[in-house]
Design an enzyme around this catalytic site. Sequence first.
Site, PDB file in Angstrom:
ATOM      1  N   LYS A   1       0.835  -1.204   0.000  1.00 33.38           N
ATOM      2  CA  LYS A   1       0.000   0.000   0.000  1.00 33.38           C
ATOM      3  C   LYS A   1       0.869   1.252   0.000  1.00 33.38           C
ATOM      4  CE  LYS A   1      -4.014  -0.113   2.540  1.00 33.38           C
ATOM      5  NZ  LYS A   1      -4.748  -0.281   3.826  1.00 33.38           N
TER       6      LYS A   1
HETATM    7  C1  E4P Z   1      -8.298   0.554   3.855  1.00 27.52           C
HETATM    8  O1  E4P Z   1      -7.410  -0.112   3.374  1.00 27.52           O
HETATM    9  C2  E4P Z   1      -8.266   1.158   5.183  1.00 27.52           C
HETATM   10  O2  E4P Z   1      -7.594   0.300   6.060  1.00 27.52           O
HETATM   11  C3  E4P Z   1      -9.622   1.389   5.806  1.00 27.52           C
HETATM   12  O3  E4P Z   1     -10.669   0.940   5.010  1.00 27.52           O
HETATM   13  C4  E4P Z   1      -9.816   2.716   6.414  1.00 27.52           C
HETATM   14  O4  E4P Z   1     -11.061   2.817   7.037  1.00 27.52           O
HETATM   15  P1  E4P Z   1     -11.442   3.944   8.086  1.00 27.52           P
HETATM   16  O5  E4P Z   1     -11.732   5.201   7.322  1.00 27.52           O
HETATM   17  O6  E4P Z   1     -12.655   3.431   8.774  1.00 27.52           O
HETATM   18  O7  E4P Z   1     -10.243   4.131   8.970  1.00 27.52           O
END
Ligand code: E4P
Length: 286
Positions: free
Chosen positions: A111
């Site tokens: 990522k």
């Molecule tokens: C995606 O890869 C993230 O880990 C996640 O969906 C973020 O979600 P949040 O906005 O609830 O922190």
Amino acid sequence: MTRSHTKILVDGGDPQETQRVKELLGFVDGQTTNPSLIAKNPHIRELIASGHKLSSKQEMEEYKKIVRTISPLVGDAGVSIEVFSDEKTTAKEMLSQGTEMFSWIPNAYIKYPCTEEGLRAAQLSVRQGIRVNMTLCFSQQQAAAVYAATKGAPQSCYVSPFVGRLDDIGQNGMDVVKNIKRMFRKGDGHVLVLAASIRSLDHLLYTFMLEAELATVPAKILEQWANKNFPRPDSQFEYKSSGTPIPYEELDLEQPWEEFDIKHELTRKGIEKFAADYRATLSRSA
Ligand code: E4P
């Protein structure tokens, strides 16, 4: 349960939770992690609470252990591992972390944030055969830039539009998923849409309806889904949002990625928060 077109990933940082969800659903296609979720991992919390001071090297070792435990539990959507970055981190630094992390498990996706440096790191990564998941995506322009930067990738790339965080600022976050899916109909299919920041069952059902290729979902929402016996959107399903609609933009996927307007305030804030949560795990020693 009839499987939907959308692969289901667990959004979390705790292998035991992944195992629980797997038992509940009968499968888990993949997993996404991020620095905030890793900071919430029960073992990391215990270490910090008992006064351990993790160096950044030890923190990486802990992260590696976590993803190595999750890796065999999930299917072919893999495990997304996020590089550490703040506003100063260069593409080269991200790439070096990404290369190392990609070697941890056979099913890794790295990522990188949807920033200039993140996109540059992604462009270099895919040339080396590193699979990527472009995170903190809040706009169609950012997704178009992901498409252009990773063109020619030997394997599929993911882009993660963050629905809930757009809802939080009064917009209709699901529109971004819808708009990106529509835009990618004109593309070559090398970027898959991974709906992220899913906060409700309705987000999930509408993601199914839009036929996003993947969704990453917190265990809590998957439990709600299971408790209702795995509903799917029927022909009556209507997604209701009180947020401001986000209009579709006509964009040329063939233009150089540097020409897209990739700035987004939520991307900047998201990086800031991930960096703060990561630093918090380094305890008072950092
Ligand atoms: C995606 O890869 C993230 O880990 C996640 O969906 C973020 O979600 P949040 O906005 O609830 O922190």
